[in-house]
Design a protein around this motif. Structure first.
Motif, PDB file in Angstrom:
ATOM      1  N   GLN A 286      -4.575   4.878   6.587  1.00  0.00           N
ATOM      2  CA  GLN A 286      -5.581   4.247   7.450  1.00  0.00           C
ATOM      3  C   GLN A 286      -5.180   2.823   7.818  1.00  0.00           C
TER       4      GLN A 286
ATOM      5  N   GLU B   7      -5.622   5.405   1.901  1.00  0.00           N
ATOM      6  CA  GLU B   7      -5.797   3.984   2.204  1.00  0.00           C
ATOM      7  C   GLU B   7      -4.596   3.430   2.960  1.00  0.00           C
TER       8      GLU B   7
ATOM      9  N   LEU C 220       0.834  -1.207   0.000  1.00  0.00           N
ATOM     10  CA  LEU C 220       0.000   0.000   0.000  1.00  0.00           C
ATOM     11  C   LEU C 220       0.868   1.257   0.000  1.00  0.00           C
TER      12      LEU C 220
ATOM     13  N   GLU D 108      -4.929   6.534  -2.730  1.00  0.00           N
ATOM     14  CA  GLU D 108      -3.959   5.498  -2.397  1.00  0.00           C
ATOM     15  C   GLU D 108      -3.227   5.808  -1.099  1.00  0.00           C
TER      16      GLU D 108
END
Length: 121
Positions: free
Chosen positions: A102, A99, A35, A96
């Motif tokens: 988080q 995300e 990620l 992105e």
């Protein structure tokens, strides 16, 4: 029971029960790293456009005569490294990056992270 046998038995039981947890943790960390890589790739794709916009704004005529107009070369030299030193702050509003942020926050709070499964496109 012999003390040595008991210790060996305890070690075997602990390693058998903890190994899946370590494997899960390694997999989670790999997903978090993936990620982060997606966020950085998205930033790298967006930052050149932001730099071009900042350079274009820089060469506009100044609002007053007291401010000296800058040349294209001066503006390019000033803005060419935008986002390099500020990488952690630049373009953080990308989906992105949100995300990834988080997911890291959930991982740090020791709650099970809700990392989306990779899509099979």
């Amino acid at each position: 029971m012999n003390n040595k046998v008991f210790c060996t038995l305890v070690a075997l039981v602990l390693s058998a029960t903890l190994q899946p947890a370590f494997a899960q943790s390694r997999q989670t960390l790999k997903q978090l790293d993936e990620l982060d890589r997606k966020c950085e790739a998205a930033r790298d794709a967006v930052l050149p456009g932001i730099r071009e916009q900042l350079i274009a704004e820089c060469i506009l005529p100044p609002p007053t005569r007291r401010v000296r107009a800058r040349t294209l070369e001066e503006c390019e030299r000033y803005w060419n490294d935008y986002g390099v030193m500020q990488r952690q702050r630049a373009a953080l509003d990308l989906p992105e990056c949100q995300e990834a942020f988080q997911a890291r926050q959930q991982h740090r709070s020791r709650r099970p992270p809700e990392i989306p499964a990779r899509s099979r496109d």
